[in-house]
Design an enzyme around this catalytic site. Structure first.
Site, PDB file in Angstrom:
ATOM      1  CG  ASN A  87      45.223  22.724  36.672  1.00 44.87           C
ATOM      2  OD1 ASN A  87      45.940  22.334  37.594  1.00 44.87           O
ATOM      3  ND2 ASN A  87      45.713  23.328  35.599  1.00 44.87           N
ATOM      4  CE  LYS A 126      48.837  21.205  39.218  1.00 39.31           C
ATOM      5  NZ  LYS A 126      48.565  22.441  38.397  1.00 39.31           N
TER       6      LYS A 126
HETATM    7  P1  ADP Z   1      50.160  23.099  32.661  1.00 38.79           P
HETATM    8  O1  ADP Z   1      49.991  22.659  34.096  1.00 38.79           O
HETATM    9  O2  ADP Z   1      48.992  22.699  31.817  1.00 38.79           O
HETATM   10  O3  ADP Z   1      51.489  22.684  32.063  1.00 38.79           O
HETATM   11  P2  ADP Z   1      51.266  25.792  32.907  1.00 38.79           P
HETATM   12  O4  ADP Z   1      52.618  25.127  32.971  1.00 38.79           O
HETATM   13  O5  ADP Z   1      51.080  26.880  31.918  1.00 38.79           O
HETATM   14  O6  ADP Z   1      50.113  24.702  32.653  1.00 38.79           O
HETATM   15  O7  ADP Z   1      50.904  26.388  34.339  1.00 38.79           O
HETATM   16  C1  ADP Z   1      51.281  25.719  35.521  1.00 38.79           C
HETATM   17  C2  ADP Z   1      50.110  25.760  36.478  1.00 38.79           C
HETATM   18  O8  ADP Z   1      49.874  27.120  36.846  1.00 38.79           O
HETATM   19  C3  ADP Z   1      48.770  25.302  35.909  1.00 38.79           C
HETATM   20  O9  ADP Z   1      48.601  23.893  35.900  1.00 38.79           O
HETATM   21  C4  ADP Z   1      47.793  25.976  36.840  1.00 38.79           C
HETATM   22  O10 ADP Z   1      47.725  25.310  38.113  1.00 38.79           O
HETATM   23  C5  ADP Z   1      48.478  27.327  37.045  1.00 38.79           C
HETATM   24  N1  ADP Z   1      48.020  28.335  36.066  1.00 38.79           N
HETATM   25  C6  ADP Z   1      48.335  28.383  34.733  1.00 38.79           C
HETATM   26  N2  ADP Z   1      47.746  29.427  34.125  1.00 38.79           N
HETATM   27  C7  ADP Z   1      47.040  30.068  35.104  1.00 38.79           C
HETATM   28  C8  ADP Z   1      46.202  31.225  35.130  1.00 38.79           C
HETATM   29  N3  ADP Z   1      45.987  31.962  34.022  1.00 38.79           N
HETATM   30  N4  ADP Z   1      45.626  31.575  36.309  1.00 38.79           N
HETATM   31  C9  ADP Z   1      45.852  30.856  37.439  1.00 38.79           C
HETATM   32  N5  ADP Z   1      46.636  29.760  37.492  1.00 38.79           N
HETATM   33  C10 ADP Z   1      47.214  29.355  36.336  1.00 38.79           C
END
Ligand code: ADP
Ligand code: MG
Length: 140
Positions: free
Chosen positions: A114, A11
């Site tokens: 992240n 990212k």
């Molecule tokens: P992952 O990337 O671990 O699969 P998700 O699919 O739930 O997580 O979310 C997609 C992306 O959205 C995350 O990697 C992160 O960049 C963002 N995100 C998820 N939850 C939040 C949150 N509560 N606040 C801000 N950004 C978030």
């Protein structure tokens, strides 16, 4: 366990800090092979479509803005149980909850910035890989 492929994205927070090589080394040390890779700037339309599953979540607009804020590196990782293995290497979405040694524990700035994306199922991996890559661009 079968050989699988998964989609990974390094990212903008990570490309900005010049972490592509260190992140790729972690994938390779975990037995994941980088069988396709390209660096690009997502358009807003790309990012909205890619994250459409989250379109009703409160963080969607911010997430799209973040994902187009700088270059990303999109890649296909291949290996035994690659989807789950990559999720282990990545760690939990929220770096405060990510296990020590995982990419997000080491590199993430916060729950949004992240550092890495990884597909969450083999079915989603197939559609996410097809979103970014033609078959001839993937060389196993
Ligand atoms: P992952 O990337 O671990 O699969 P998700 O699919 O739930 O997580 O979310 C997609 C992306 O959205 C995350 O990697 C992160 O960049 C963002 N995100 C998820 N939850 C939040 C949150 N509560 N606040 C801000 N950004 C978030
Ligand atoms: Mg996800």
């Amino acid at each position: 366990m079968a050989t699988e492929r998964t989609l990974s994205i390094i990212k903008p927070d990570a490309t900005r800090r010049n972490l592509t090589g260190r992140i790729n080394a972690c994938f390779e040390e975990a037995g994941l092979r980088i069988v396709a890779q390209k660096r690009l700037l997502l358009t807003e339309a790309n990012a909205r479509e890619f994250y459409a599953v989250h379109k009703d979540r409160p963080f969607y607009r911010d997430l799209v803005a973040f994902m187009i804020s700088g270059p990303v590196v999109v890649q296909v990782l291949e290996g035994e149980d690659a989807v789950a293995r990559n999720r282990e290497v990545m760690g939990a979405t929220d770096p405060r909850k990510a296990a020590p040694g995982t990419l997000r524990a080491q590199f993430a700035e916060n729950i949004e910035a992240n550092s890495v994306h990884g597909s969450d199922s083999p079915e989603n991996a197939a559609s996410e890989i097809a979103f970014f890559f033609a078959g001839y661009e993937i060389v196993g």
